[in-house]
Structure formats: structure tokens, C-alpha cells
Design a protein around this motif. Sequence first.
Motif, PDB file in Angstrom:
ATOM      1  N   ASP A  46       0.828  -1.208   0.000  1.00 27.35           N
ATOM      2  CA  ASP A  46       0.000   0.000   0.000  1.00 27.35           C
ATOM      3  C   ASP A  46       0.859   1.253   0.000  1.00 27.35           C
ATOM      4  OD1 ASP A  46      -2.775  -1.111   0.271  1.00 27.35           O
ATOM      5  OD2 ASP A  46      -1.864  -2.025   2.037  1.00 27.35           O
ATOM      6  N   VAL A  47       2.055   1.161   0.563  1.00 28.27           N
ATOM      7  CA  VAL A  47       2.954   2.304   0.631  1.00 28.27           C
ATOM      8  C   VAL A  47       4.366   1.789   0.887  1.00 28.27           C
ATOM      9  CG1 VAL A  47       2.681   2.697   3.131  1.00 28.27           C
ATOM     10  CG2 VAL A  47       3.209   4.633   1.616  1.00 28.27           C
ATOM     11  N   ILE A  48       5.368   2.568   0.459  1.00 30.44           N
ATOM     12  CA  ILE A  48       6.769   2.211   0.643  1.00 30.44           C
ATOM     13  C   ILE A  48       7.476   3.356   1.364  1.00 30.44           C
ATOM     14  CG2 ILE A  48       8.971   1.707  -0.509  1.00 30.44           C
ATOM     15  CD1 ILE A  48       7.292   0.591  -2.857  1.00 30.44           C
ATOM     16  N   VAL A  49       8.257   3.010   2.401  1.00 30.71           N
ATOM     17  CA  VAL A  49       9.139   3.965   3.076  1.00 30.71           C
ATOM     18  C   VAL A  49      10.543   3.672   2.572  1.00 30.71           C
ATOM     19  CG1 VAL A  49      10.041   4.806   5.275  1.00 30.71           C
ATOM     20  CG2 VAL A  49       7.651   4.047   5.112  1.00 30.71           C
ATOM     21  N   LEU A  50      11.159   4.632   1.899  1.00 32.86           N
ATOM     22  CA  LEU A  50      12.410   4.384   1.180  1.00 32.86           C
ATOM     23  C   LEU A  50      13.493   5.380   1.607  1.00 32.86           C
ATOM     24  CD1 LEU A  50      13.928   2.936  -1.166  1.00 32.86           C
ATOM     25  CD2 LEU A  50      12.897   4.635  -2.708  1.00 32.86           C
ATOM     26  N   ASP A  51      14.561   4.861   2.221  1.00 30.36           N
ATOM     27  CA  ASP A  51      15.704   5.705   2.565  1.00 30.36           C
ATOM     28  C   ASP A  51      16.457   6.068   1.285  1.00 30.36           C
ATOM     29  OD1 ASP A  51      17.517   7.058   4.166  1.00 30.36           O
ATOM     30  OD2 ASP A  51      18.756   5.286   4.510  1.00 30.36           O
ATOM     31  N   ILE A  52      17.117   7.205   1.278  1.00 29.07           N
ATOM     32  CA  ILE A  52      17.886   7.607   0.098  1.00 29.07           C
ATOM     33  C   ILE A  52      19.272   6.979   0.107  1.00 29.07           C
ATOM     34  CG2 ILE A  52      19.035   9.554  -1.034  1.00 29.07           C
ATOM     35  CD1 ILE A  52      16.599  11.234  -0.511  1.00 29.07           C
ATOM     36  N   MET A  53      19.973   7.054   1.255  1.00 29.58           N
ATOM     37  CA  MET A  53      21.339   6.526   1.343  1.00 29.58           C
ATOM     38  C   MET A  53      21.271   5.039   1.672  1.00 29.58           C
ATOM     39  SD  MET A  53      23.005   9.137   0.506  1.00 29.58           S
ATOM     40  CE  MET A  53      24.667   8.509   0.785  1.00 29.58           C
ATOM     41  N   LEU A  54      21.393   4.212   0.617  1.00 27.23           N
ATOM     42  CA  LEU A  54      21.307   2.764   0.761  1.00 27.23           C
ATOM     43  C   LEU A  54      22.489   2.104   0.059  1.00 27.23           C
ATOM     44  CD1 LEU A  54      17.532   2.236  -0.152  1.00 27.23           C
ATOM     45  CD2 LEU A  54      18.525   1.871   2.116  1.00 27.23           C
ATOM     46  N   PRO A  55      22.930   0.952   0.564  1.00 29.51           N
ATOM     47  CA  PRO A  55      23.939   0.187  -0.181  1.00 29.51           C
ATOM     48  C   PRO A  55      23.316  -0.500  -1.388  1.00 29.51           C
ATOM     49  CG  PRO A  55      23.272  -1.005   1.800  1.00 29.51           C
ATOM     50  CD  PRO A  55      22.586   0.332   1.857  1.00 29.51           C
ATOM     51  N   GLY A  56      24.163  -0.834  -2.354  1.00 32.54           N
ATOM     52  CA  GLY A  56      23.670  -1.515  -3.558  1.00 32.54           C
ATOM     53  C   GLY A  56      23.116  -0.523  -4.553  1.00 32.54           C
ATOM     54  N   LEU A  57      21.896  -0.102  -4.331  1.00 28.78           N
ATOM     55  CA  LEU A  57      21.250   0.955  -5.111  1.00 28.78           C
ATOM     56  C   LEU A  57      20.765   2.008  -4.134  1.00 28.78           C
ATOM     57  CD1 LEU A  57      18.960  -1.208  -7.460  1.00 28.78           C
ATOM     58  CD2 LEU A  57      21.121  -0.106  -8.103  1.00 28.78           C
ATOM     59  N   ASP A  58      20.977   3.292  -4.445  1.00 28.72           N
ATOM     60  CA  ASP A  58      20.447   4.301  -3.532  1.00 28.72           C
ATOM     61  C   ASP A  58      18.955   4.503  -3.791  1.00 28.72           C
ATOM     62  OD1 ASP A  58      20.048   6.203  -5.623  1.00 28.72           O
ATOM     63  OD2 ASP A  58      22.085   6.979  -5.374  1.00 28.72           O
ATOM     64  N   GLY A  59      18.318   5.261  -2.913  1.00 27.59           N
ATOM     65  CA  GLY A  59      16.873   5.453  -3.014  1.00 27.59           C
ATOM     66  C   GLY A  59      16.443   6.093  -4.316  1.00 27.59           C
ATOM     67  N   TYR A  60      17.266   7.005  -4.844  1.00 25.17           N
ATOM     68  CA  TYR A  60      16.940   7.629  -6.127  1.00 25.17           C
ATOM     69  C   TYR A  60      16.887   6.579  -7.242  1.00 25.17           C
ATOM     70  CZ  TYR A  60      18.178  12.122  -3.924  1.00 25.17           C
ATOM     71  OH  TYR A  60      18.238  13.222  -3.103  1.00 25.17           O
ATOM     72  N   GLN A  61      17.866   5.685  -7.253  1.00 24.71           N
ATOM     73  CA  GLN A  61      17.894   4.638  -8.276  1.00 24.71           C
ATOM     74  C   GLN A  61      16.709   3.685  -8.125  1.00 24.71           C
ATOM     75  OE1 GLN A  61      21.984   3.511  -7.156  1.00 24.71           O
ATOM     76  NE2 GLN A  61      22.485   3.639  -9.330  1.00 24.71           N
ATOM     77  N   VAL A  62      16.380   3.367  -6.870  1.00 20.42           N
ATOM     78  CA  VAL A  62      15.268   2.442  -6.632  1.00 20.42           C
ATOM     79  C   VAL A  62      13.963   3.020  -7.153  1.00 20.42           C
ATOM     80  CG1 VAL A  62      13.860   1.290  -4.868  1.00 20.42           C
ATOM     81  CG2 VAL A  62      16.353   1.289  -4.668  1.00 20.42           C
ATOM     82  N   ILE A  63      13.658   4.271  -6.789  1.00 19.09           N
ATOM     83  CA  ILE A  63      12.369   4.820  -7.208  1.00 19.09           C
ATOM     84  C   ILE A  63      12.344   5.053  -8.712  1.00 19.09           C
ATOM     85  CG2 ILE A  63      12.935   7.264  -6.801  1.00 19.09           C
ATOM     86  CD1 ILE A  63       9.977   7.504  -5.809  1.00 19.09           C
ATOM     87  N   ALA A  64      13.478   5.422  -9.301  1.00 22.13           N
ATOM     88  CA  ALA A  64      13.510   5.602 -10.758  1.00 22.13           C
ATOM     89  C   ALA A  64      13.186   4.296 -11.462  1.00 22.13           C
ATOM     90  CB  ALA A  64      14.880   6.127 -11.193  1.00 22.13           C
ATOM     91  N   ARG A  65      13.745   3.209 -10.980  1.00 19.14           N
ATOM     92  CA  ARG A  65      13.498   1.910 -11.610  1.00 19.14           C
ATOM     93  C   ARG A  65      12.076   1.422 -11.361  1.00 19.14           C
ATOM     94  NH1 ARG A  65      19.144  -1.549 -11.145  1.00 19.14           N
ATOM     95  NH2 ARG A  65      20.520   0.170 -11.746  1.00 19.14           N
ATOM     96  N   LEU A  66      11.547   1.716 -10.185  1.00 20.07           N
ATOM     97  CA  LEU A  66      10.153   1.351  -9.915  1.00 20.07           C
ATOM     98  C   LEU A  66       9.218   2.052 -10.890  1.00 20.07           C
ATOM     99  CD1 LEU A  66       9.911   1.405  -6.020  1.00 20.07           C
ATOM    100  CD2 LEU A  66       9.839  -0.593  -7.518  1.00 20.07           C
TER     101      LEU A  66
END
Length: 244
Positions: A46-66
Motif C-alpha cells: 500500500d505504501v513504501i518507506v524508502l531511505d535515500i542513502m542505501l547500499p547496492g542501489l540508492d533510493g533515487y535509483q530504486v524509485i527511478a526503476r520502480l
Amino acid sequence: MRVLVVEDETSLAEVVRRGLTREGFVVDVMHDGQDGLWAATESAYDVIVLDIMLPGLDGYQVIARLREAGVWTPVLMLTAVDGEHDQAEAFNLGADDYLTKPFSFVVLVARLRALIRRGAPERPVVLTNGSLSLDPVRRRVLRHGSEIALTPKEFALLTFLMMHAGEVVTKATILDAVWDPAYDGDVNIVEVYVGYLRRKIDTPFAEASIETVRGVGYRLLEAGPAGPAGPAGPAEPAEPAEPA
């Protein structure tokens, strides 16, 4: 109400998980960007809480790909930096809300409930390119009004190409955006799936939408509101038969 929390600070993630659970949420927690992206694309939240500074892929990359994959679950982003540039970048990539650490848990819950009440917005509007249209919300593809059945991977690939219509995109770029981050196979899998798409969206309609740019990658040719996407290019080598 199901929530995905993607946060690499394990102590903070556990505090958020316990607090949200007490508030009646069902909570899944991931601690790096790649696992978070996988969870968000494989399960419904229903909702996602997403940190920006993450290992692997940062939050910006994650939301862009989503968003490129057509996943429109509301996302609230967390950051330790309170800056206008960071907020603007998050919203430009498709974030729905933004909180700066340290944050009030009461405010977090209130914002998550507000996002859930709003639900996933139907965005973007239906993508169109000439006679081809793609609805990322209803997951429908039409050409000249005829519906085309695509596999999930074919749909994600076509979505990416339509969002970048007119641009030349490399195989590596497509692989990075459409395939699972853990995929370490042959980059030529992109060529195989482009072949599948051509046989479904072009061949039956005597159209030629996807252009091969030799030595570089592919381009979805831009077309007007009606008519074919463009003239057929040179004959392509035969691709392997699509698996059953």
C-alpha cells in the motif's frame, strides 16, 4: 495495510517496524536498495518507506526503476539531508512525500495513512506512439485498437522504450533498468526480448517501431498520432524462438 520499509540502519528500521506494527500495519523490511527493489516489484504494497542513502542501489535509483517498471505504489522517502535539491530530485523521480531524519514517528504514521488514503495515482497517462498505446496502470498494450498480450518482462521492456521514445538506449542501459539487479547473464538477452517484442507489436501490423542502431543499441522510433512508427529498416538476424 501493507508497508515496505527499505532502510539500512537496522536499529532505526526495527524501531519503525515495531511502531508501525503496533499501529496495525503489516511491515516488511529490507536493508539495501537491490532487495528493496526486488520486494517492491514482486509483491503488492500500500505504501513504501524508502531511505535515500542505501547500499547496492540508492533510493533515487530504486524509485527511478520502480517508476520505469510501471510500479506506482506511493513512496515516502527518508533522508538525513534537508536540502531543496534533494527534495526536488526525489519528487522529480516520482516520490510522493519526503521526511528528514530525525523525524517524528507520529508524523510518519500520519503521512503514511494519508498516502494510503490517496492510493496509487494513475500515472503516467497512457503512453502513445503512433498507433501503439501502453497503459501502465491497467497493463494493457494496444495497436490499432487490437490488444496485444505481453509477458511481464516484455511489458517492462516496452514501457522503458516508450518512455525513452526517440532516444538510442544501449543494451547495458536496458538491462540495468528492466532486468533484476542480480542478473549476471548474457547482455544479449536484451536482443532476444527485442525480437519477441517485434514479433508481437510490429510484425502482425506490418509496422517497424524498434530500430537497431548498429554497435550502440535500440531506439523506439517516434511517430505521429496516427500511422506507422516509421519505415522498416534493414532485415534483422533471426532471434531464438520464444520459450513456452
